[in-house]
Design a protein around this motif. Structure first.
Motif: not given
Length: 613
Positions: A285-288, A309-313, A325-329
């Motif tokens: 998720f981090d552009r840097e 699996g970053l978008l959907t449960d 697994r959208a940790w931090g968001v």
């Protein structure tokens, strides 16, 4: 009569860049969006399509995904034999060929050649040759053997139509409790990156082409230093920490793979804590991390695919929800997460089959179609370079005769033996025909080497095979991951020490991660490590028919207190380890000596001399 002129993207004589540009210009937004999903699919044992989710990880409906959602990257979640798998692959390509533009499908797979039984990180072999885990190659430290292994993978994968490997892992295994250690080449920073780079070079060949398997190296920029060793697949393992300040050392391990031209890169789930310049969100998720450190600084222009699996449960069998697994968001909805990933520079959403999220972002004015074209171009370039537009099909007869071929199986068996590591020894090799008590070993297999007895009191020696300790987790899918404590449970420790006090006992431990076993190092007559080996491989080493060459690819700590005090990002260096990184008894200078055998005739055995750090 002149032959009809091929449209540019179908003309193999044109440059790939021109073909990609032509095809992109003909595609609808929905067709482009389908290229940005990389979905898991299942296969029936006879090679049929699976149209509903099965297994512990939800899988996409095959026909709908290819025909209606326009997906063209599918990862194979099935240990299907070579013949049925080849038939399935050809049916899949037939389905794709009937689409408007006839874009073929790229099939990928997690590792299929080892003993790891975690269905979320590897696939049962399906008849492939059996080799040690990557840790075993780290134990041997032989780059040429890694290249030989990769050539075998390439032959077996291409025979059944698998044209992308979602491996190797270039992660530095510095945190001994981490469950994914087994898939790495270990903790030696002078070795890990070099072996991963060699692996990528041989999978892909001198350049990505019709004979290649494209490699997706993972997990950028290094997944090893998980806080407390908890894995980032789960909400109790979201954080990566760098108390020793070694972030750059972990990132360094990816450079040989990038120089080798890795077709794809997968960032990890974890979110870095306290790293200057990086946000505390999952790496993808981090552009840097992606557009900055990977694309800008490393000059990488290949495909970036998220971990799955970053978008959907996920809804598991029984109705349990496994959160994305959208940790931090976590607070963002699916569309907002996709938007953030696209802005970071990601090309594909791993484990997802929701292209409508992408098309909605474009039609809603939140993402430009030009941005979608950028990622679609990268994905199409891989398909063209692999030659899938010219010949996406495989030969079933060749698949059956190639997968698990005798010479491949023999090479894998030899590597299992080479990777084994002598940690301590006062009795090896055992004399042929001795009276042997076994635990954790198939008695029928052992009977070819010794006279098997039912009681330690009747034995000359005992041979016990154990796995590295872990703290079992009760809920799925976390139960598949070996995490937590590294020391033996009290009842198992007491039993092994009692056995060692009764009869000279050889203990073989499968090290899928380090173990805290100082008692076995002290009391076992011999302590041997394997990194994925069959019973006959272990018996060959124990009875002197094969020479173990391994050196520990990580250290074995003295205590759990030492583990807990050790910085998660530091390779080795815990307080007073039982065995340091690189330890192993020399087997090259064994000398024969004669000992009486149980039947009164001489038997030859060898004695290990010395140790090498």
């Amino acid at each position: 009569m002149l032959a009809p002129m091929l449209v540019p993207y179908k003309d193999p004589d044109r440059p790939i860049e021109e073909r990609v540009a032509d095809l992109l210009g003909r595609m609808t937004l929905a067709e482009k969006a389908g290229l940005l999903c990389h979905a898991p699919v299942a296969v029936t044992p006879d090679g049929g399509f699976v149209e509903e989710s099965v297994g512990i990880m939800p899988t996409a409906p095959t026909t709908e995904s290819v025909r209606d959602k326009h997906l063209r990257c599918l990862t194979l979640m099935a240990p299907v034999a070579a013949g049925p798998l080849a038939r399935w692959h050809n049916r899949l390509q037939d389905l794709a060929a009937r689409s408007r533009l006839g874009i073929p499908v790229l099939v990928s797979s997690d590792p299929r050649h080892s003993a790891n039984d975690n269905p979320l990180t590897s696939v049962a072999d399906g008849g492939c040759s059996r080799w040690p885990e990557p840790l075993g190659f780290g134990a041997i430290g032989d780059e040429q053997l890694v290249r030989e292994f990769a050539r075998v993978i390439r032959a077996e994968y291409t025979a059944v139509g698998i044209r992308m490997a979602t491996h190797p892992m270039a992660d530095l295994a510095t945190e001994p409790r981490w469950a994914r250690t087994v898939g790495t080449f270990g903790a030696d920073p002078d070795l890990v990156g070099r072996l991963a780079g060699a692996y990528v070079e041989e999978l892909q060949g001198p350049r990505l082409g019709p004979g290649s398997v494209a490699s997706m190296v993972k997990h950028w920029p290094g997944a090893g230093p998980q806080a407390g060793g908890e894995d980032a697949h789960f909400a109790n393992g979201t954080d990566q920490v760098y108390p020793a300040g070694r972030f750059e050392q972990h990132l360094d391990q990816f450079r040989p793979s990038l120089r080798a031209g890795a077709a794809a890169v997968m960032p990890y789930y974890g979110r870095p804590v306290g790293v200057p310049g990086l946000a505390e969100v999952g790496f993808a998720f981090d552009r840097e991390v992606v557009a900055g450190r990977l694309r800008r600084d490393e000059g990488y222009d290949g495909v970036v695919c998220t971990d799955f699996g970053l978008l959907t449960d996920s809804v598991l069998p029984g109705g349990t929800v496994w959160p994305a697994r959208a940790w931090g968001v976590e607070h963002l909805d699916r569309a907002e997460r996709a938007l953030m990933l696209l802005d970071a520079g990601v090309d594909q959403f791993g484990g997802e089959w929701c292209p409508e999220v992408i098309t909605d972002l474009v039609t809603g004015g939140r993402v430009s179609e030009t941005r979608i074209d950028e990622s679609a171009r990268r994905v199409l370039t891989v398909l063209f370079r692999l030659g899938l537009f010219e010949n996406p099909y495989v030969d079933e007869e060749i698949a059956v005769t190639t997968v698990g071929r005798e010479d491949f199986a023999a090479a894998g068996a030899a590597a299992q033996r080479r990777a084994m590591t002598l940690l301590t020894d006062s009795v090896l090799p055992l004399p042929s025909g001795c009276r042997l008590y076994v635990e954790g070993v198939d008695a029928g297999t052992a009977a070819a080497y010794a006279t098997i007895v039912d009681s330690p009191a009747d034995a000359d020696y005992a041979l016990v095979r154990i796995a590295a300790p872990y703290a079992p987790r009760r809920t799925l899918p976390e139960a598949f991951f070996h995490q937590g404590r590294l020391d033996l449970p009290e009842d198992e420790r007491a039993h092994l020490l009692e056995l060692a006090a009764t009869v000279p006992t050889v203990v073989d431990v499968f090290l899928d991660r380090p173990a805290v076993i100082p008692e076995l190092a002290e009391h076992a007559a011999a302590l041997v490590a394997d990194f994925g080996a069959t019973d006959d491989a272990v018996l060959d080493v124990v009875f002197g028919h094969a020479r173990p060459e391994g050196r520990l690819p990580f250290e074995l700590p003295r205590s759990m207190a030492a583990v807990e005090a050790h910085p998660e990002d530091l390779p080795g260096g815990s307080a007073d380890p039982v065995f340091p990184l690189g330890h192993g008894l020399e087997a090259t200078n064994w000398r024969p000596r004669t000992v009486p055998a149980v039947d009164g005739t001489p038997a030859v055995r060898n004695e290990a001399k010395g140790a090498r750090r």
